[in-house]
Design a protein around this motif. Structure first.
Motif, PDB file in Angstrom:
ATOM      1  N   SER A 169      55.120  61.431  40.351  1.00  0.00           N
ATOM      2  CA  SER A 169      56.281  61.826  41.165  1.00  0.00           C
ATOM      3  C   SER A 169      55.842  62.501  42.468  1.00  0.00           C
ATOM      4  O   SER A 169      54.720  62.997  42.572  1.00  0.00           O
ATOM      5  CB  SER A 169      57.209  62.725  40.336  1.00  0.00           C
ATOM      6  OG  SER A 169      56.498  63.824  39.828  1.00  0.00           O
ATOM      7  N   TRP A 171      56.648  65.040  46.156  1.00  0.00           N
ATOM      8  CA  TRP A 171      56.870  66.459  46.410  1.00  0.00           C
ATOM      9  C   TRP A 171      58.249  66.782  46.972  1.00  0.00           C
ATOM     10  O   TRP A 171      58.608  67.938  47.093  1.00  0.00           O
ATOM     11  CB  TRP A 171      55.817  66.994  47.408  1.00  0.00           C
ATOM     12  CG  TRP A 171      55.628  66.121  48.630  1.00  0.00           C
ATOM     13  CD1 TRP A 171      54.608  65.245  48.841  1.00  0.00           C
ATOM     14  CD2 TRP A 171      56.477  66.034  49.789  1.00  0.00           C
ATOM     15  NE1 TRP A 171      54.766  64.610  50.058  1.00  0.00           N
ATOM     16  CE2 TRP A 171      55.906  65.083  50.657  1.00  0.00           C
ATOM     17  CE3 TRP A 171      57.672  66.675  50.175  1.00  0.00           C
ATOM     18  CZ2 TRP A 171      56.483  64.739  51.889  1.00  0.00           C
ATOM     19  CZ3 TRP A 171      58.246  66.329  51.392  1.00  0.00           C
ATOM     20  CH2 TRP A 171      57.652  65.372  52.231  1.00  0.00           C
ATOM     21  N   GLU A 198      50.550  66.879  44.034  1.00  0.00           N
ATOM     22  CA  GLU A 198      49.624  67.999  44.250  1.00  0.00           C
ATOM     23  C   GLU A 198      50.253  69.083  45.132  1.00  0.00           C
ATOM     24  O   GLU A 198      49.831  70.235  45.100  1.00  0.00           O
ATOM     25  CB  GLU A 198      48.325  67.488  44.893  1.00  0.00           C
ATOM     26  CG  GLU A 198      48.482  66.741  46.226  1.00  0.00           C
ATOM     27  CD  GLU A 198      48.801  65.241  46.066  1.00  0.00           C
ATOM     28  OE1 GLU A 198      49.309  64.843  44.992  1.00  0.00           O
ATOM     29  OE2 GLU A 198      48.541  64.485  47.010  1.00  0.00           O
ATOM     30  N   THR A 253      51.739  53.498  48.412  1.00  0.00           N
ATOM     31  CA  THR A 253      51.203  53.949  47.122  1.00  0.00           C
ATOM     32  C   THR A 253      51.742  53.053  46.007  1.00  0.00           C
ATOM     33  O   THR A 253      51.012  52.690  45.079  1.00  0.00           O
ATOM     34  CB  THR A 253      51.589  55.418  46.847  1.00  0.00           C
ATOM     35  OG1 THR A 253      51.353  56.184  48.024  1.00  0.00           O
ATOM     36  CG2 THR A 253      50.810  55.992  45.701  1.00  0.00           C
ATOM     37  N   LEU A 272      60.787  53.884  46.194  1.00  0.00           N
ATOM     38  CA  LEU A 272      59.836  54.019  47.301  1.00  0.00           C
ATOM     39  C   LEU A 272      60.518  54.483  48.596  1.00  0.00           C
ATOM     40  O   LEU A 272      61.574  55.086  48.555  1.00  0.00           O
ATOM     41  CB  LEU A 272      59.104  52.681  47.483  1.00  0.00           C
ATOM     42  CG  LEU A 272      58.459  52.119  46.196  1.00  0.00           C
ATOM     43  CD1 LEU A 272      57.818  50.763  46.440  1.00  0.00           C
ATOM     44  CD2 LEU A 272      57.438  53.092  45.615  1.00  0.00           C
ATOM     45  N   GLU A 407      59.251  54.781  58.485  1.00  0.00           N
ATOM     46  CA  GLU A 407      59.778  55.992  57.845  1.00  0.00           C
ATOM     47  C   GLU A 407      59.014  57.207  58.378  1.00  0.00           C
ATOM     48  O   GLU A 407      57.789  57.243  58.340  1.00  0.00           O
ATOM     49  CB  GLU A 407      59.588  55.901  56.337  1.00  0.00           C
ATOM     50  CG  GLU A 407      60.122  57.136  55.612  1.00  0.00           C
ATOM     51  CD  GLU A 407      59.865  57.113  54.105  1.00  0.00           C
ATOM     52  OE1 GLU A 407      58.707  56.946  53.702  1.00  0.00           O
ATOM     53  OE2 GLU A 407      60.832  57.275  53.347  1.00  0.00           O
TER      54      GLU A 407
HETATM   55  N1  LIG Z   1      63.187  55.707  46.596  1.00  0.00           N
HETATM   56  C1  LIG Z   1      63.220  56.914  46.080  1.00  0.00           C
HETATM   57  O1  LIG Z   1      63.981  57.228  45.161  1.00  0.00           O
HETATM   58  C2  LIG Z   1      62.315  57.991  46.626  1.00  0.00           C
HETATM   59  C3  LIG Z   1      62.553  59.295  46.224  1.00  0.00           C
HETATM   60  C4  LIG Z   1      61.746  60.315  46.744  1.00  0.00           C
HETATM   61  C5  LIG Z   1      60.712  60.025  47.619  1.00  0.00           C
HETATM   62  N2  LIG Z   1      60.488  58.746  47.988  1.00  0.00           N
HETATM   63  C6  LIG Z   1      59.409  58.445  48.933  1.00  0.00           C
HETATM   64  O2  LIG Z   1      58.261  59.259  48.651  1.00  0.00           O
HETATM   65  C7  LIG Z   1      57.517  59.510  49.838  1.00  0.00           C
HETATM   66  C8  LIG Z   1      57.182  60.984  49.944  1.00  0.00           C
HETATM   67  O3  LIG Z   1      56.473  61.390  48.824  1.00  0.00           O
HETATM   68  P1  LIG Z   1      54.876  61.547  48.791  1.00  0.00           P
HETATM   69  O4  LIG Z   1      54.353  61.764  50.165  1.00  0.00           O
HETATM   70  O5  LIG Z   1      54.572  62.522  47.721  1.00  0.00           O
HETATM   71  O6  LIG Z   1      54.430  60.093  48.321  1.00  0.00           O
HETATM   72  P2  LIG Z   1      52.979  59.624  47.899  1.00  0.00           P
HETATM   73  O7  LIG Z   1      53.072  58.172  47.616  1.00  0.00           O
HETATM   74  O8  LIG Z   1      51.937  60.090  48.852  1.00  0.00           O
HETATM   75  O9  LIG Z   1      52.683  60.430  46.557  1.00  0.00           O
HETATM   76  C9  LIG Z   1      53.532  60.359  45.451  1.00  0.00           C
HETATM   77  C10 LIG Z   1      52.733  60.613  44.197  1.00  0.00           C
HETATM   78  O10 LIG Z   1      51.773  59.577  44.032  1.00  0.00           O
HETATM   79  C11 LIG Z   1      50.480  60.126  43.865  1.00  0.00           C
HETATM   80  N3  LIG Z   1      49.533  59.167  44.430  1.00  0.00           N
HETATM   81  C12 LIG Z   1      49.159  59.027  45.724  1.00  0.00           C
HETATM   82  N4  LIG Z   1      48.277  58.011  45.834  1.00  0.00           N
HETATM   83  C13 LIG Z   1      48.092  57.491  44.595  1.00  0.00           C
HETATM   84  C14 LIG Z   1      47.295  56.441  44.074  1.00  0.00           C
HETATM   85  N5  LIG Z   1      46.520  55.703  44.841  1.00  0.00           N
HETATM   86  N6  LIG Z   1      47.362  56.184  42.751  1.00  0.00           N
HETATM   87  C15 LIG Z   1      48.158  56.909  41.946  1.00  0.00           C
HETATM   88  N7  LIG Z   1      48.918  57.938  42.384  1.00  0.00           N
HETATM   89  C16 LIG Z   1      48.901  58.224  43.696  1.00  0.00           C
HETATM   90  C17 LIG Z   1      50.550  61.468  44.566  1.00  0.00           C
HETATM   91  O11 LIG Z   1      49.546  62.328  44.118  1.00  0.00           O
HETATM   92  C18 LIG Z   1      51.952  61.918  44.213  1.00  0.00           C
HETATM   93  O12 LIG Z   1      51.992  62.477  42.920  1.00  0.00           O
HETATM   94  C19 LIG Z   1      58.400  59.001  50.959  1.00  0.00           C
HETATM   95  O13 LIG Z   1      57.950  57.729  51.351  1.00  0.00           O
HETATM   96  C20 LIG Z   1      59.768  58.885  50.315  1.00  0.00           C
HETATM   97  O14 LIG Z   1      60.642  57.972  50.912  1.00  0.00           O
HETATM   98  C21 LIG Z   1      61.265  57.729  47.508  1.00  0.00           C
END
Ligand SMILES: NC(=O)c1ccc[n+]([C@@H]2O[C@H](COP(=O)([O-])OP(=O)(O)OC[C@H]3O[C@@H](n4cnc5c(N)ncnc54)[C@H](O)[C@@H]3O)[C@@H](O)[C@H]2O)c1
Ligand SMILES: O=C/C=C/C=C(\O)C(=O)O
Length: 503
Positions: A169, A171, A198, A253, A272, A407
């Motif tokens: 999930s 942040w 994190e 991701t 996403l 975005e």
């Molecule tokens: N569609 C939805 O319902 C929804 C909801 C909330 C947030 N979001 C999206 O989330 C993003 C913001 O969140 P973020 O910056 O934490 O996203 P992120 O993809 O950087 O990280 C999300 C999670 O994935 C983990 N992660 C990162 N790289 C990974 C990998 N290679 N393998 C496995 N796990 C990995 C991170 O540690 C974190 O726990 C924005 O793009 C937002 O639009 C989408």
């Protein structure tokens, strides 16, 4: 600053015996320390909140093995009544520690206290109660048919647990988005290995404490902390020993995780990114539309996946709308999370603010008019060490500019004029993303007509982020895969089997 939320024995300090709490992983019913830790920083003032144990590969594997053992044990055989009661106990546990959860969310993210109370923690509770109630009332399909020899055939559908679910999930709404997956996964009889972002480990750690106190059997819920690449997220998502992955986060991701899931043909559910549009017709209730777009652009400092970053306003009211939104935006109170009447806190981290500010610069380079904002507020106190950014409105960009296509995930929206309904529908749909869209209009048939043509998983008419947890939630195109919510979650978190009986 928020009072330290992490006062429980499980957050006992190891390295710094004086005050800095250590957040541990929770595996097989026990709190586990790891060799490496990372810092959890308060974005209001840059101060250290806690140190967090980073799960290495062995720790992640231990969590997955614990979940696998529990999945083969008694949990999957528990009755719906027992599981529903446990979910309600977890909800009760969050309620009993409501202020701790609020403080944890506020410390990790800097969001306004009233938002943490009314949105984040309230939804954490609602997620558990909703799925507890849903499983108690769920029914399944049944089909009667006739075999070629005339015998009667009865088909019915059963939902079985999938086994071990990997949950990753983000942040931006830490407790809300984690519990949105943990609750249905447990409700359907699965075991869970959850990795929160994190950036926001605190409320997830409190959740593990509540789950432990609620009496869930060991290994059914496991929590691992860490990063994505070369860390806990990657070790979890590439493990051959999980049965499904549910992920919320960036589209890139999601794509990386999908490649890992392809190896074992694992089920995936992805929520996403987005580049969501709000469309304001001249026949809209003007004040409601201004207030709605203000909310949909700047709630949580623009860090909600559903936030509007593209606003289209019918040309006849364009100038008036831009002026009104500017006025309302400049009245937003940017402050400490605990301040009376605060509207906006900081962004989640300095790294994320760097990204958002790079788009503020890019907007200027691309020729945008900065209507308001575009920089960093100056306070003259400790907030100047925080990750604050001004709420920003821009105009004048084309639909092909990077700032109108990518975005940004911060407190910024671009407003563009439009002339016709067909034109604006085409412009809204001309996006690689398809999460949510808003329409502001008082014209009933137009509302239906336009809403039906948006290529998004969710459309709101004259409202934004109004949620009924039984409805399908998710996005099209780069915004995701699959739907969660209500029976859609029940389906994803289950192996669905058809039983066919010749009578
Ligand atoms: N569609 C939805 O319902 C929804 C909801 C909330 C947030 N979001 C999206 O989330 C993003 C913001 O969140 P973020 O910056 O934490 O996203 P992120 O993809 O950087 O990280 C999300 C999670 O994935 C983990 N992660 C990162 N790289 C990974 C990998 N290679 N393998 C496995 N796990 C990995 C991170 O540690 C974190 O726990 C924005 O793009 C937002 O639009 C989408
Ligand atoms: O930041 C994204 C918000 C997602 C919201 C939900 O997943 C929800 O309300 O269930």
């Amino acid at each position: 600053m928020a009072s330290n939320p992490l006062s429980s024995p499980h957050a006992a300090s190891a390295q710094d015996a004086v005050s800095t709490p250590l957040l541990r992983c929770f595996i097989d019913g026990a709190w586990v320390e790891t060799a490496r830790t990372f810092d959890n920083i308060n974005p209001v003032n840059g101060r250290l909140i806690s140190r967090v144990c980073e799960a290495d590969r062995d720790t992640v594997n231990a969590a997955i093995s614990a979940a696998n053992r529990a999945a083969k044990g008694g949990w999957r055989g528990t009755s719906v009544t027992e599981r529903a009661a446990l979910l309600h106990r977890i909800a009760d546990g969050i309620e009993q520690r409501f202020d701790d959860f609020v403080a944890a969310e506020v410390a990790d993210t800097g969001r306004p206290v009233h938002q943490a109370r009314t949105l984040d923690v309230a939804r954490g509770i609602a997620n558990f109660r909703t799925f507890a109630d849903l499983i108690k009332t769920a029914s399944s399909e049944m089909f009667e048919s006739t075999a070629p020899d005339g015998a009667k055939i009865l088909n019915y559908v059963v939902r079985k647990p999938l086994g071990t679910i990997g949950i990753i999930s983000p942040w931006n709404l830490p407790l809300l988005l984690l519990t949105w997956k943990v609750a249905p996964a447990l409700a359907m009889g699965n075991c869970v290995v959850a990795k929160p972002s994190e950036e926001t480990p605190s409320s997830a750690t409190l959740l593990a404490e509540v789950i432990q106190a609620a009496g869930l059997p060991n290994g059914v819920f496991n929590l691992i902390h860490g990063f994505g690449p070369d860390s806990a997220g990657q070790f979890l998502s590439t493990s051959p020993h999980i049965d499904a992955i549910t992920f919320t986060g960036e589209s890139r991701t999601g794509s990386t995780i999908m490649k890992a899931a392809a190896e074992g043909v694992k089920e995936v559910s992805f929520e996403l990114g987005g580049k969501n549009a709000a469309v304001v017709f001249a026949d809209a209730d003007f004040d409601a539309a201004v207030a709605g777009v203000l909310r949909s652009s700047f709630t949580n400092s623009g860090q909600v996946c559903l936030c509007s970053e593209r606003v289209y306003v019918e040309r006849s009211i364009f100038d008036r709308f831009v002026a009104a939104l500017k006025d309302r935006t400049e009245q937003l109170r940017i402050d400490f999370p605990q301040a009376e009447g605060v509207d906006m806190g900081p962004l989640v981290s300095h790294a994320h603010r760097d990204k958002v500010l790079s788009y503020y610069r890019l907007a200027r380079e691309e020729g945008a008019i900065i209507v308001t904002g575009g920089g960093v507020p100056v306070f003259g106190d400790e907030r100047d060490q925080g990750a604050y950014a001004q709420p920003t409105i821009i105009t004048g960009l084309s639909d092909t500019a990077r700032c109108t296509r990518e975005e940004i995930f911060g407190p910024i929206c671009h407003i563009a004029p439009f002339d016709t309904e067909d034109e604006v529908i085409a412009r809204v749909n001309d996006s690689p993303y398809g999460l949510a869209a808003c329409v502001w209009t008082t014209h009933l048939s137009r509302a239906h007509r336009v809403a039906a043509q948006f290529e998004t998983g969710i459309v709101w008419v004259n409202t934004w982020f109004t949620r009924d947890l039984r409805t399908p939630f998710g996005g099209t195109k780069l915004s995701g895969m699959g739907r969660e919510g209500g029976r859609y979650s029940m389906d994803f978190y289950s192996e669905i089997s058809n039983i066919c009986i010749r009578l």
